[in-house]
Design an enzyme around this catalytic site. Sequence first.
Site, short mmCIF file in Angstrom:
data_model
loop_
_atom_site.label_atom_id
_atom_site.label_comp_id
_atom_site.label_asym_id
_atom_site.label_seq_id
_atom_site.Cartn_x
_atom_site.Cartn_y
_atom_site.Cartn_z
N CYS A 1 2.15 -6.82 0.09
CA CYS A 1 2.37 -6.52 1.50
C CYS A 1 1.82 -7.63 2.39
O CYS A 1 2.43 -8.00 3.40
CB CYS A 1 1.70 -5.20 1.88
C1 BEZ Z 1 1.16 -4.55 -2.97
O1 BEZ Z 1 1.49 -4.75 -1.82
O2 BEZ Z 1 0.72 -5.45 -3.68
C2 BEZ Z 1 1.26 -3.18 -3.57
C3 BEZ Z 1 1.12 -2.06 -2.76
C4 BEZ Z 1 1.20 -0.79 -3.34
C5 BEZ Z 1 1.46 -0.66 -4.69
C6 BEZ Z 1 1.65 -1.79 -5.47
C7 BEZ Z 1 1.56 -3.06 -4.90
#
Ligand code: BEZ
Length: 211
Positions: free
Chosen positions: A45
Site C-alpha cells: 500500500c
Molecule cells: C500490503 O500492502 O503490503 C498488504 C496489506 C494487507 C495484506 C497484505 C499485504
Amino acid sequence: MTIQLGDVAPDFTAQTTEGEIKFHDWLGDSWGILFSHPKDFTPVCTTELGEVAKLKGEFDKRNTKVIGLSVDSVEDHEKWKGDIEETQGEGLNFPLIGDKNKEVATLYGMIHPNSLDSLTVRSVFIVGPDKKVKLTITYPASTGRNFQEILRVLDSLQLTAGFSVSTPVNWKDGDDVIIAPALSDDEANVKFPKGFKTLKPYLRLTPQPNK
Ligand code: BEZ
C-alpha cells in the site's frame, strides 16, 4: 453490494485527510478514481500511494480526481503520510478516506471476506462526469496495482466517450483505433477524414481522431 458498469456510483459523505467530502459534490464535472487499499502502514500500500501521488499531474491532465480509502482512521492516515513521502519520494497530494466503520467499503463492496477477512481488497472504480461507473477492477492484497494501466484505460474511456470508436488489444494513447461496426463506410469517411484501413468489414482501423 455489487456495483456494475453503468450504475450510478453510490454517493456518500466521508471524513478524509482533506476534510469532509461529499463524493458527488467533490467530483463536480470531473472524472473520478476511487480506490481502496487494505491497510495503513503496510508495504504494498505504501508503494501504491506513493505512485498515485507521483502520477497526480497525469490525472490532472485528464480532468480526473483521485481518492483513496482504507478501513483505518484519518488519524492513522495522517501518521502514515510521512512514511510514504520518506520511502517513495512523494507525499500524499490527494485525499484518503478514513472508513473505520466500513460504511463506504460496504457501499462499494470493497470487503471480500473469503479473500481478506474484514479489510478492503484493492478495488478501483472509475467514475465518469455523469457519475456512472465506467470501470471496476479488483486485485488481491498481495499484488500491487499497475497505475499506468489505469491511466491507459482512462485514456480509452475518455476517447471512446467522444468518438464512435473502440480501442484494440494493448492499445495506448496515439495508436490506431477501431471504427464502430455500426457506422457505414460512407459515414466513416465523413467522421474520420484521415481515412481508414479495412482488414475485415467489421474491423476497420483509423488514426486516433483527437490527435
Ligand atoms: C500490503 O500492502 O503490503 C498488504 C496489506 C494487507 C495484506 C497484505 C499485504
